[in-house]
Design a protein around this motif. Structure first.
Motif, PDB file in Angstrom:
ATOM      1  N   TYR A  11      -2.335   1.726  -9.809  1.00  0.00           N
ATOM      2  CA  TYR A  11      -2.195   2.179  -8.432  1.00  0.00           C
ATOM      3  C   TYR A  11      -0.903   2.958  -8.262  1.00  0.00           C
ATOM      4  O   TYR A  11       0.011   2.877  -9.087  1.00  0.00           O
ATOM      5  CB  TYR A  11      -2.235   1.006  -7.456  1.00  0.00           C
ATOM      6  CG  TYR A  11      -1.156  -0.039  -7.655  1.00  0.00           C
ATOM      7  CD1 TYR A  11       0.101   0.116  -7.064  1.00  0.00           C
ATOM      8  CD2 TYR A  11      -1.386  -1.171  -8.422  1.00  0.00           C
ATOM      9  CE1 TYR A  11       1.093  -0.834  -7.247  1.00  0.00           C
ATOM     10  CE2 TYR A  11      -0.404  -2.122  -8.605  1.00  0.00           C
ATOM     11  CZ  TYR A  11       0.832  -1.956  -8.012  1.00  0.00           C
ATOM     12  OH  TYR A  11       1.811  -2.891  -8.192  1.00  0.00           O
ATOM     13  N   THR A  21       2.369  -0.052   0.442  1.00  0.00           N
ATOM     14  CA  THR A  21       0.941   0.247   0.310  1.00  0.00           C
ATOM     15  C   THR A  21       0.581   0.644  -1.119  1.00  0.00           C
ATOM     16  O   THR A  21       1.256   1.467  -1.729  1.00  0.00           O
ATOM     17  CB  THR A  21       0.542   1.378   1.274  1.00  0.00           C
ATOM     18  OG1 THR A  21       0.883   1.001   2.603  1.00  0.00           O
ATOM     19  CG2 THR A  21      -0.949   1.668   1.192  1.00  0.00           C
ATOM     20  N   ILE A  23      -2.144   2.440  -3.548  1.00  0.00           N
ATOM     21  CA  ILE A  23      -3.177   3.472  -3.474  1.00  0.00           C
ATOM     22  C   ILE A  23      -3.889   3.527  -4.826  1.00  0.00           C
ATOM     23  O   ILE A  23      -3.314   3.941  -5.831  1.00  0.00           O
ATOM     24  CB  ILE A  23      -2.585   4.854  -3.126  1.00  0.00           C
ATOM     25  CG1 ILE A  23      -1.745   4.766  -1.848  1.00  0.00           C
ATOM     26  CG2 ILE A  23      -3.702   5.887  -2.979  1.00  0.00           C
ATOM     27  CD1 ILE A  23      -0.935   6.018  -1.573  1.00  0.00           C
ATOM     28  N   LYS A  31     -11.031   6.412  -3.128  1.00  0.00           N
ATOM     29  CA  LYS A  31      -9.654   6.033  -2.838  1.00  0.00           C
ATOM     30  C   LYS A  31      -9.649   4.681  -2.126  1.00  0.00           C
ATOM     31  O   LYS A  31     -10.489   4.422  -1.260  1.00  0.00           O
ATOM     32  CB  LYS A  31      -8.983   7.069  -1.938  1.00  0.00           C
ATOM     33  CG  LYS A  31      -8.683   8.405  -2.615  1.00  0.00           C
ATOM     34  CD  LYS A  31      -7.454   8.301  -3.491  1.00  0.00           C
ATOM     35  CE  LYS A  31      -7.040   9.667  -4.022  1.00  0.00           C
ATOM     36  NZ  LYS A  31      -5.863   9.561  -4.916  1.00  0.00           N
ATOM     37  N   VAL A  32      -8.691   3.825  -2.484  1.00  0.00           N
ATOM     38  CA  VAL A  32      -8.543   2.527  -1.842  1.00  0.00           C
ATOM     39  C   VAL A  32      -7.075   2.344  -1.469  1.00  0.00           C
ATOM     40  O   VAL A  32      -6.195   2.425  -2.333  1.00  0.00           O
ATOM     41  CB  VAL A  32      -8.999   1.378  -2.759  1.00  0.00           C
ATOM     42  CG1 VAL A  32      -8.904   0.047  -2.017  1.00  0.00           C
ATOM     43  CG2 VAL A  32     -10.427   1.607  -3.252  1.00  0.00           C
ATOM     44  N   TYR A  33      -6.830   2.137  -0.182  1.00  0.00           N
ATOM     45  CA  TYR A  33      -5.473   1.941   0.332  1.00  0.00           C
ATOM     46  C   TYR A  33      -5.332   0.485   0.758  1.00  0.00           C
ATOM     47  O   TYR A  33      -6.150  -0.014   1.522  1.00  0.00           O
ATOM     48  CB  TYR A  33      -5.207   2.857   1.525  1.00  0.00           C
ATOM     49  CG  TYR A  33      -5.244   4.331   1.195  1.00  0.00           C
ATOM     50  CD1 TYR A  33      -4.066   5.044   0.972  1.00  0.00           C
ATOM     51  CD2 TYR A  33      -6.457   5.013   1.098  1.00  0.00           C
ATOM     52  CE1 TYR A  33      -4.096   6.399   0.669  1.00  0.00           C
ATOM     53  CE2 TYR A  33      -6.496   6.371   0.790  1.00  0.00           C
ATOM     54  CZ  TYR A  33      -5.309   7.047   0.579  1.00  0.00           C
ATOM     55  OH  TYR A  33      -5.345   8.388   0.270  1.00  0.00           O
ATOM     56  N   MET A  34      -4.264  -0.184   0.283  1.00  0.00           N
ATOM     57  CA  MET A  34      -4.064  -1.600   0.591  1.00  0.00           C
ATOM     58  C   MET A  34      -2.639  -1.870   1.046  1.00  0.00           C
ATOM     59  O   MET A  34      -1.691  -1.463   0.386  1.00  0.00           O
ATOM     60  CB  MET A  34      -4.311  -2.455  -0.655  1.00  0.00           C
ATOM     61  CG  MET A  34      -5.712  -2.439  -1.176  1.00  0.00           C
ATOM     62  SD  MET A  34      -5.832  -3.648  -2.531  1.00  0.00           S
ATOM     63  CE  MET A  34      -7.454  -3.239  -3.155  1.00  0.00           C
ATOM     64  N   SER A  35      -2.506  -2.598   2.145  1.00  0.00           N
ATOM     65  CA  SER A  35      -1.205  -3.138   2.544  1.00  0.00           C
ATOM     66  C   SER A  35      -1.409  -4.602   2.919  1.00  0.00           C
ATOM     67  O   SER A  35      -2.308  -4.935   3.689  1.00  0.00           O
ATOM     68  CB  SER A  35      -0.601  -2.344   3.712  1.00  0.00           C
ATOM     69  OG  SER A  35      -1.428  -2.408   4.845  1.00  0.00           O
ATOM     70  N   THR A  45     -10.221  -3.611   8.275  1.00  0.00           N
ATOM     71  CA  THR A  45     -10.817  -2.701   7.300  1.00  0.00           C
ATOM     72  C   THR A  45     -11.237  -1.401   7.974  1.00  0.00           C
ATOM     73  O   THR A  45     -11.595  -1.388   9.155  1.00  0.00           O
ATOM     74  CB  THR A  45     -12.051  -3.329   6.623  1.00  0.00           C
ATOM     75  OG1 THR A  45     -13.152  -3.330   7.549  1.00  0.00           O
ATOM     76  CG2 THR A  45     -11.772  -4.753   6.171  1.00  0.00           C
ATOM     77  N   ALA A 253     -12.666   6.889   1.498  1.00  0.00           N
ATOM     78  CA  ALA A 253     -11.541   5.982   1.273  1.00  0.00           C
ATOM     79  C   ALA A 253     -11.837   4.648   1.940  1.00  0.00           C
ATOM     80  O   ALA A 253     -12.357   4.604   3.055  1.00  0.00           O
ATOM     81  CB  ALA A 253     -10.246   6.567   1.824  1.00  0.00           C
ATOM     82  N   CYS A 255      -9.855   1.427   3.337  1.00  0.00           N
ATOM     83  CA  CYS A 255      -8.502   1.058   3.750  1.00  0.00           C
ATOM     84  C   CYS A 255      -8.520  -0.378   4.254  1.00  0.00           C
ATOM     85  O   CYS A 255      -9.325  -0.713   5.128  1.00  0.00           O
ATOM     86  CB  CYS A 255      -8.003   1.980   4.863  1.00  0.00           C
ATOM     87  SG  CYS A 255      -8.235   3.733   4.501  1.00  0.00           S
ATOM     88  N   SER A 257      -5.916  -3.778   5.397  1.00  0.00           N
ATOM     89  CA  SER A 257      -4.577  -4.270   5.704  1.00  0.00           C
ATOM     90  C   SER A 257      -4.698  -5.686   6.241  1.00  0.00           C
ATOM     91  O   SER A 257      -5.452  -5.926   7.179  1.00  0.00           O
ATOM     92  CB  SER A 257      -3.903  -3.367   6.745  1.00  0.00           C
ATOM     93  OG  SER A 257      -2.625  -3.858   7.084  1.00  0.00           O
TER      94      SER A 257
END
Length: 311
Positions: A11, A21, A23, A31-35, A45, A253, A255, A257
């Motif tokens: 990532y 975050t 990525i 694409k995968v965004y994580m926080s 989500t 993507a 996303c 959190s």
């Protein structure tokens, strides 16, 4: 580029990001965004698709927004009690709509629409209304919704932290295998939304502003809700082609959190979304470049609300 010591997934991070975050990019381009935020045992989500009103075919404007609504109608696995019996009727409805939109004689159009309505009624006996919403409610989701803009379509859920697998399983099926059911009744909802927009001064101002700024670009030549003429002559075939073209992993993507373990989350997303096939030939939006604005452009719209100015 960073790699977790206990994960095969690499990532990226952004320097100075206080949320740290992660990525990810899966092999299929998703694409995968994580926080991670541990304040509550929940996860916000969003699944975003990089397509919107600007990508609508000129002959069926409003399609991106309309398809957003249809994404809540289910798949072969949910939203129906017997898909094998439902499918022939849905196929016939699609065929009739293609005839309907190319027919100009009003009496013939009325007869075709009557046939569509009759078959739709029979299909509705097999369909299970609102089953997607019920599935989300069953896993404890809140804020089930979606929105469409000129550039994107985004689907949102707020889920409990212990429902990641169920959420991912349902969403992957939904994005891979949507079934276009309840088409013409949902179209009536969309048409009413369009009619209501004609009395909303704020929307009229934005559309006038876009038309002035972008006379050559779809930002200005068409609107997210589409024209009344397009909504009167829809195409299920165009909707299916649109899904096949744009709802692909290299144009999407995921996303998330909230309260989750990133290594477990990316493995779960890969498990359910990793099999999606990318589209190597995503259409490139073609348009004539805009001329420089060399003098003030003034547009006036009229409506029931107080006077206002937008610059």
């Amino acid at each position: 580029m960073l790699a977790s010591a206990c994960s095969k997934y690499k990532y990226e991070t952004v320097s100075g990001d206080p949320l740290k975050t992660r990525i990810y990019t899966l092999p299929n381009g998703l694409k995968v965004y994580m926080s991670v935020m541990k304040e509550q045992p929940r996860i916000q989500t969003a699944i975003a698709v990089r397509v919107g009103g600007k990508n609508d075919p000129a002959e069926t404007t409003g399609l991106a927004h309309y398809f957003e609504h249809l994404m809540f109608k289910g798949t072969e696995k949910f939203g129906t009690s017997d898909y094998a019996a439902e499918k022939p009727m849905l196929d016939e409805i699609e065929r009739l709509f293609e005839v309907y939109r190319k027919t100009t004689d009003e009496a013939e159009r009325a007869a075709i629409y009557h046939r569509i309505d009759s078959i739709s009624y029979e299909a509705s006996k097999i369909a299970i209304p609102n089953e997607y919403d019920k599935l989300m409610a069953a896993i404890g989701a809140n804020g089930t919704n979606a929105f469409t803009s000129q550039d994107m379509t985004v689907y949102v859920e707020d889920i409990p932290s212990n429902q990641i697998d169920n959420w991912a399983k349902i969403q992957a099926d939904r994005f891979l295998n949507p079934v276009i059911r309840g088409f013409h009744t949902e179209l009536e909802t969309i048409y009413e939304e369009k009619n209501m927009s004609l009395t909303q001064d704020g929307r009229k101002i934005w559309e006038a502003m876009d038309a002035a700024l972008f006379p050559n670009h779809p930002y200005g030549t068409q609107t997210v809700l589409g024209t009344q003429e397009s909504l009167k002559n829809p195409s299920i075939t165009n909707v299916k082609n649109y899904h096949k073209t744009y709802y692909v992993p290299n144009n999407m993507a995921v996303c998330v959190s909230g309260d989750f373990d990133p290594d477990q989350m990316i493995a779960t997303i890969d498990k359910y979304f990793g099999g999606m096939q990318p589209n190597p030939d995503l259409p490139k939006l073609e348009f004539k470049p805009e001329e420089p604005i060399t003098a003030p452009v003034v547009k006036e719209v009229y409506g029931p609300e107080a006077a206002r100015v937008m610059l």
